[in-house]
Design a protein around this motif. Structure first.
Motif, mmCIF file in Angstrom:
data_model
loop_
_atom_site.group_PDB
_atom_site.id
_atom_site.type_symbol
_atom_site.label_atom_id
_atom_site.label_comp_id
_atom_site.label_asym_id
_atom_site.label_seq_id
_atom_site.Cartn_x
_atom_site.Cartn_y
_atom_site.Cartn_z
ATOM 1 N N VAL A 37 61.650 32.197 23.263
ATOM 2 C CA VAL A 37 61.143 33.119 24.418
ATOM 3 C C VAL A 37 59.178 34.289 23.450
ATOM 4 N N ARG A 38 59.637 33.822 22.198
ATOM 5 C CA ARG A 38 57.857 34.635 21.725
ATOM 6 C C ARG A 38 57.524 33.879 20.576
ATOM 7 N N PHE A 39 56.878 34.365 19.954
ATOM 8 C CA PHE A 39 56.753 34.101 18.748
ATOM 9 C C PHE A 39 55.399 34.932 18.362
ATOM 10 N N TYR A 40 55.052 35.249 17.245
ATOM 11 C CA TYR A 40 54.269 35.387 16.183
ATOM 12 C C TYR A 40 53.859 34.352 14.778
ATOM 13 N N ARG A 59 44.780 34.110 18.250
ATOM 14 C CA ARG A 59 44.337 33.312 19.243
ATOM 15 C C ARG A 59 43.918 31.640 19.038
ATOM 16 N N GLU A 60 43.562 31.600 18.117
ATOM 17 C CA GLU A 60 44.019 29.743 17.800
ATOM 18 C C GLU A 60 45.242 29.147 18.339
ATOM 19 N N THR A 61 45.676 29.763 17.421
ATOM 20 C CA THR A 61 47.314 29.166 17.417
ATOM 21 C C THR A 61 47.553 29.097 18.561
ATOM 22 N N THR A 62 48.089 30.838 19.725
ATOM 23 C CA THR A 62 47.989 30.336 21.504
ATOM 24 C C THR A 62 47.848 30.144 21.883
ATOM 25 N N GLU A 63 46.239 29.431 21.543
ATOM 26 C CA GLU A 63 45.496 28.647 22.464
ATOM 27 C C GLU A 63 46.721 27.159 22.280
ATOM 28 N N ARG A 64 46.456 26.677 21.439
ATOM 29 C CA ARG A 64 47.098 25.682 20.968
ATOM 30 C C ARG A 64 48.787 25.023 21.550
ATOM 31 N N LEU A 65 49.884 26.249 21.479
ATOM 32 C CA LEU A 65 50.711 25.830 21.575
ATOM 33 C C LEU A 65 50.741 26.046 23.184
ATOM 34 N N LEU A 66 49.718 26.614 24.204
ATOM 35 C CA LEU A 66 49.787 26.893 25.619
ATOM 36 C C LEU A 66 49.937 25.743 25.796
ATOM 37 N N ARG A 67 48.689 25.157 25.404
ATOM 38 C CA ARG A 67 48.846 23.109 25.395
ATOM 39 C C ARG A 67 50.049 22.290 25.742
ATOM 40 N N ALA A 68 49.810 21.659 26.528
ATOM 41 C CA ALA A 68 50.850 20.248 27.230
ATOM 42 C C ALA A 68 50.362 18.797 25.667
ATOM 43 N N ASP A 69 51.637 18.917 24.520
ATOM 44 C CA ASP A 69 50.623 17.725 24.301
ATOM 45 C C ASP A 69 51.538 16.630 24.027
ATOM 46 N N GLU A 70 52.424 16.370 24.879
ATOM 47 C CA GLU A 70 53.662 15.075 24.515
ATOM 48 C C GLU A 70 52.956 14.278 26.224
ATOM 49 N N PRO A 71 52.637 13.155 26.329
ATOM 50 C CA PRO A 71 52.024 12.818 27.231
ATOM 51 C C PRO A 71 53.586 12.222 28.326
ATOM 52 N N ASP A 72 54.480 12.554 28.102
ATOM 53 C CA ASP A 72 55.384 12.724 29.371
ATOM 54 C C ASP A 72 55.369 14.329 30.330
ATOM 55 N N GLU A 73 55.561 15.514 29.169
ATOM 56 C CA GLU A 73 54.720 16.494 29.790
ATOM 57 C C GLU A 73 53.384 16.911 30.606
ATOM 58 N N ILE A 74 52.643 16.138 30.100
ATOM 59 C CA ILE A 74 51.527 16.101 30.433
ATOM 60 C C ILE A 74 50.803 15.959 31.553
ATOM 61 N N LEU A 75 52.322 14.425 32.266
ATOM 62 C CA LEU A 75 51.820 13.962 32.991
ATOM 63 C C LEU A 75 52.460 14.594 33.643
ATOM 64 N N TRP A 76 53.793 15.441 33.814
ATOM 65 C CA TRP A 76 54.947 16.230 34.421
ATOM 66 C C TRP A 76 54.191 17.842 34.892
ATOM 67 N N HIS A 77 53.258 17.994 34.560
ATOM 68 C CA HIS A 77 52.906 19.351 34.439
ATOM 69 C C HIS A 77 50.973 18.988 35.784
ATOM 70 N N ARG A 78 50.577 17.278 35.466
ATOM 71 C CA ARG A 78 49.391 16.936 36.909
ATOM 72 C C ARG A 78 49.996 17.001 37.639
ATOM 73 N N LEU A 79 51.307 16.440 37.412
ATOM 74 C CA LEU A 79 52.518 16.213 39.055
ATOM 75 C C LEU A 79 52.305 17.716 39.469
ATOM 76 N N GLY A 80 53.227 18.689 38.917
ATOM 77 C CA GLY A 80 52.834 19.683 39.378
ATOM 78 C C GLY A 80 52.043 20.341 39.988
ATOM 79 N N LEU A 81 50.926 20.418 39.058
ATOM 80 C CA LEU A 81 49.582 20.641 39.536
ATOM 81 C C LEU A 81 49.314 20.939 40.853
ATOM 82 N N ALA A 82 49.644 19.395 41.089
ATOM 83 C CA ALA A 82 49.563 18.896 42.426
ATOM 84 C C ALA A 82 49.921 19.083 44.365
ATOM 85 N N LEU A 83 51.364 18.873 42.953
ATOM 86 C CA LEU A 83 52.383 19.310 43.872
ATOM 87 C C LEU A 83 51.619 21.214 44.837
#
Length: 295
Positions: A107-110, A222-246
């Motif tokens: 639910v969180r990280f530090y 801040r750098e770690t947060t930015e990295r963890l916020l980005r989808a980094d697996e192909p199927d995850e990226i594809l899913w969020h692209r579809l979600g964004l389009a919808l």
């Protein structure tokens, strides 16, 4: 309701946290998880929405609970790996293995002093998992899980992103804000491929939710947060692209993105019928339930 009425019948977050006997970080988590309901802040003269507030009636409801304040505090209690393992009487190594294979959702990280990511989990969810799946707490892990570990899989960042997105979508009724939440999980180049209108991209960027630890003085955090916020697996990226389009279909059906010249957006193909935030959220969470094992 006038500004005076709103102020009189509501309180700011800091005051609400004090009256609920919560630390500010605990209160913020309680709001995110929906344990404390908020109301919109007063809109300023520039049209910008004010900070959300908590109604006096909501404070009265929470304080009247028979288990207050311990019950509310327990619902937002977070634990790290070592404490979580002690809660369910397993080794820290086994808990880590179960978390890496997606059985517990952070639910969180530090960052600790070695700049390593320390994931935090809801204590209540850890206990519930132990009650539902005692067979995974002892003995040899199933072969499928061992194969994932041998392959170096780690579901914790992805599960955390999925949870964060769900909380962000629950927290807004505005389709454009929902689309901005999804876009925040994608690389700008990915967003540009889905959103070809620069005015829409600019609008999504303005509505982008503030990342956790955004005000931290630590550049590494801040750098770690930015990295963890980005989808980094192909199927995850594809899913969020579809979600964004919808999400864009739904947002465009409600209103076009603002343009600096006050003009209207260029014509587009007819949008799909808008089914509202609940429809989009339901589709995203259904995908999460079926593709990611959580605790």
């Amino acid at each position: 309701m006038t500004v005076t009425d709103t102020t009189a019948r509501t309180v700011a977050f800091a005051r609400a946290a004090q009256e609920l006997a919560l630390e500010r970080s605990e209160f913020d988590l309680a709001v995110q998880l929906g344990h404390v309901r908020t109301v919109p802040g007063t809109t300023g003269s520039d049209g910008a929405a004010g900070r959300p507030r908590v109604a006096r009636a909501e404070l009265d409801r929470l304080r009247a609970a028979p288990d207050f304040p311990d019950g509310l505090r327990d619902r937002v209690r977070t634990v790290g790996t070592a404490e979580a393992a002690r809660l369910v009487s397993i080794t820290t190594d086994r808990f880590t293995r179960l978390a890496r294979t997606g059985h517990f959702t952070p639910v969180r990280f530090y960052l600790n002093r070695y700049r390593a990511v320390v994931w935090l989990y809801l204590a209540g969810e850890v206990r519930e998992f132990a009650e539902r799946h005692p067979q995974l707490l002892t003995g040899r892990l199933p072969g499928a899980l061992r194969a994932k570990l041998d392959a170096g899989d780690d579901a914790r960042p992805r599960n955390w992103r999925a949870r964060r997105l769900g909380l962000l979508l629950r927290g807004t009724d505005d389709p454009w804000s929902g689309a901005a939440a999804i876009a925040s999980l994608l690389d700008p180049l990915q967003v540009a491929e889905v959103v070809d209108d620069p005015y829409e991209r600019a609008h999504l960027d303005r509505l982008r939710p503030e990342p956790p630890h955004a005000r931290s003085e630590s550049a590494s955090l801040r750098e770690t947060t930015e990295r963890l916020l980005r989808a980094d697996e192909p199927d995850e990226i594809l899913w969020h692209r579809l979600g964004l389009a919808l999400a864009l279909d739904e947002a465009r059906a409600l209103r076009p993105a603002p343009r600096p010249d006050g003009g209207v957006a260029r014509s587009r193909p007819p949008a799909r019928p808008a089914r509202g935030r609940a429809g989009l959220l339901g589709r995203l969470l259904l995908r999460r339930r079926t593709s990611v094992r959580t605790g």
